[in-house]
Design a protein around this motif. Structure first.
Motif, PDB file in Angstrom:
ATOM      1  N   TRP A   1       0.821  -1.211   0.000  1.00  0.00           N
ATOM      2  CA  TRP A   1       0.000   0.000   0.000  1.00  0.00           C
ATOM      3  C   TRP A   1       0.856   1.262   0.000  1.00  0.00           C
ATOM      4  O   TRP A   1       0.856   2.034  -0.927  1.00  0.00           O
ATOM      5  N   ARG A   2       1.617   1.454   1.079  1.00  0.00           N
ATOM      6  CA  ARG A   2       2.475   2.634   1.209  1.00  0.00           C
ATOM      7  C   ARG A   2       3.902   2.241   0.883  1.00  0.00           C
ATOM      8  O   ARG A   2       4.456   1.329   1.490  1.00  0.00           O
ATOM      9  N   ASP A   3       4.494   2.953  -0.052  1.00  0.00           N
ATOM     10  CA  ASP A   3       5.868   2.669  -0.417  1.00  0.00           C
ATOM     11  C   ASP A   3       6.792   3.175   0.685  1.00  0.00           C
ATOM     12  O   ASP A   3       6.375   3.896   1.590  1.00  0.00           O
ATOM     13  N   PHE A   4       8.042   2.836   0.601  1.00  0.00           N
ATOM     14  CA  PHE A   4       9.014   3.202   1.629  1.00  0.00           C
ATOM     15  C   PHE A   4       9.206   4.706   1.740  1.00  0.00           C
ATOM     16  O   PHE A   4       9.548   5.214   2.787  1.00  0.00           O
ATOM     17  N   ASP A   5       8.963   5.443   0.646  1.00  0.00           N
ATOM     18  CA  ASP A   5       9.112   6.899   0.665  1.00  0.00           C
ATOM     19  C   ASP A   5       7.829   7.615   1.101  1.00  0.00           C
ATOM     20  O   ASP A   5       7.757   8.833   1.105  1.00  0.00           O
ATOM     21  N   GLY A   6       6.804   6.861   1.459  1.00  0.00           N
ATOM     22  CA  GLY A   6       5.543   7.436   1.910  1.00  0.00           C
ATOM     23  C   GLY A   6       4.498   7.585   0.819  1.00  0.00           C
ATOM     24  O   GLY A   6       3.336   7.853   1.105  1.00  0.00           O
ATOM     25  N   SER A   7       4.898   7.417  -0.440  1.00  0.00           N
ATOM     26  CA  SER A   7       3.919   7.503  -1.532  1.00  0.00           C
ATOM     27  C   SER A   7       2.971   6.299  -1.479  1.00  0.00           C
ATOM     28  O   SER A   7       3.303   5.259  -0.905  1.00  0.00           O
ATOM     29  N   LEU A   8       1.798   6.468  -2.065  1.00  0.00           N
ATOM     30  CA  LEU A   8       0.784   5.418  -2.019  1.00  0.00           C
ATOM     31  C   LEU A   8       0.648   4.715  -3.366  1.00  0.00           C
ATOM     32  O   LEU A   8       0.642   5.365  -4.408  1.00  0.00           O
ATOM     33  N   HIS A   9       0.531   3.400  -3.315  1.00  0.00           N
ATOM     34  CA  HIS A   9       0.263   2.613  -4.518  1.00  0.00           C
ATOM     35  C   HIS A   9      -1.229   2.579  -4.833  1.00  0.00           C
ATOM     36  O   HIS A   9      -1.623   2.313  -5.959  1.00  0.00           O
ATOM     37  N   MET A  10      -2.057   2.811  -3.819  1.00  0.00           N
ATOM     38  CA  MET A  10      -3.498   2.749  -3.968  1.00  0.00           C
ATOM     39  C   MET A  10      -4.135   3.664  -2.925  1.00  0.00           C
ATOM     40  O   MET A  10      -3.476   4.086  -1.991  1.00  0.00           O
ATOM     41  N   GLU A  11      -5.419   3.958  -3.097  1.00  0.00           N
ATOM     42  CA  GLU A  11      -6.085   4.941  -2.235  1.00  0.00           C
ATOM     43  C   GLU A  11      -6.270   4.485  -0.799  1.00  0.00           C
ATOM     44  O   GLU A  11      -6.159   5.273   0.128  1.00  0.00           O
ATOM     45  N   LYS A  12      -6.595   3.214  -0.596  1.00  0.00           N
ATOM     46  CA  LYS A  12      -6.793   2.717   0.764  1.00  0.00           C
ATOM     47  C   LYS A  12      -6.073   1.384   0.921  1.00  0.00           C
ATOM     48  O   LYS A  12      -5.726   0.753  -0.074  1.00  0.00           O
ATOM     49  N   PRO A  13      -5.825   0.962   2.147  1.00  0.00           N
ATOM     50  CA  PRO A  13      -5.048  -0.255   2.364  1.00  0.00           C
ATOM     51  C   PRO A  13      -5.789  -1.503   1.897  1.00  0.00           C
ATOM     52  O   PRO A  13      -7.016  -1.496   1.749  1.00  0.00           O
ATOM     53  N   PRO A  14      -5.044  -2.586   1.683  1.00  0.00           N
ATOM     54  CA  PRO A  14      -5.673  -3.859   1.329  1.00  0.00           C
ATOM     55  C   PRO A  14      -6.638  -4.316   2.421  1.00  0.00           C
ATOM     56  O   PRO A  14      -6.559  -3.871   3.567  1.00  0.00           O
ATOM     57  N   ALA A  15      -7.523  -5.232   2.062  1.00  0.00           N
ATOM     58  CA  ALA A  15      -8.578  -5.676   2.967  1.00  0.00           C
ATOM     59  C   ALA A  15      -8.060  -6.452   4.177  1.00  0.00           C
ATOM     60  O   ALA A  15      -8.694  -6.444   5.231  1.00  0.00           O
ATOM     61  N   ASN A  16      -6.923  -7.140   4.047  1.00  0.00           N
ATOM     62  CA  ASN A  16      -6.370  -7.885   5.176  1.00  0.00           C
ATOM     63  C   ASN A  16      -4.866  -8.075   4.966  1.00  0.00           C
ATOM     64  O   ASN A  16      -4.350  -7.836   3.874  1.00  0.00           O
ATOM     65  N   PRO A  17      -4.130  -8.496   6.018  1.00  0.00           N
ATOM     66  CA  PRO A  17      -2.669  -8.655   5.893  1.00  0.00           C
ATOM     67  C   PRO A  17      -2.247  -9.704   4.860  1.00  0.00           C
ATOM     68  O   PRO A  17      -1.203  -9.541   4.231  1.00  0.00           O
ATOM     69  N   ALA A  18      -3.025 -10.762   4.670  1.00  0.00           N
ATOM     70  CA  ALA A  18      -2.672 -11.770   3.658  1.00  0.00           C
ATOM     71  C   ALA A  18      -2.691 -11.151   2.267  1.00  0.00           C
ATOM     72  O   ALA A  18      -1.788 -11.377   1.450  1.00  0.00           O
ATOM     73  N   ILE A  19      -3.697 -10.348   1.988  1.00  0.00           N
ATOM     74  CA  ILE A  19      -3.780  -9.667   0.698  1.00  0.00           C
ATOM     75  C   ILE A  19      -2.630  -8.672   0.565  1.00  0.00           C
ATOM     76  O   ILE A  19      -2.021  -8.553  -0.499  1.00  0.00           O
TER      77      ILE A  19
END
Length: 128
Positions: free
Chosen positions: A95-113
């Motif tokens: 979801w959140r890259d190491f530099d703080g940028s986002l790959h998507m608007e909200k986090p994945p539904a669960n840790p496995a995903i």
């Protein structure tokens, strides 16, 4: 990867589709058939629901890599500090890259995903 980003929870068809895309099974499985077995005789892991299965798979595929899972915000990172010649780490995030940028608007539904997404982002790097 888009389907992993937008799913609202476990989805066995996504698990099957990932197994097909990664070449674990010779043909695309569907929910209306008996659950397929991999070529090695193993059942396809529950990539969208079972964190322990995803962790086991990632540890086998990415030996010596570090796996970080943030259960509170459903994010995951995998990285290999020794993988780069120029001193930069090879890193992948859900979801959140190491530099703080986002790959998507909200986090994945669960840790496995989240962990599956981090792994799949790394896989996609090899095909770009």
């Amino acid at each position: 990867m888009k389907r992993l980003e937008i799913t609202t929870g476990p989805d066995r068809q996504i698990d099957f589709d990932i197994a097909f895309v990664l070449g674990w099974v010779p043909e695309r499985p569907t929910l209306d058939r008996v659950e397929p077995l991999s070529e090695d005789g193993d059942r396809i892991p529950f990539l969208t629901s079972d964190l322990s299965q995803v962790e086991e798979m990632v540890r086998k595929a990415l030996k010596d890599w570090t796996i970080e899972i943030d259960r509170d915000s459903c994010d995951a990172h995998v990285f290999n500090p020794a993988a780069s010649d120029d001193g930069d780490e090879l890193r992948m995030a859900a979801w959140r890259d190491f530099d703080g940028s986002l790959h998507m608007e909200k986090p994945p539904a669960n840790p496995a995903i989240a962990l599956t997404l981090a792994m799949m982002r790394g896989q996609s790097m090899h095909f770009e």
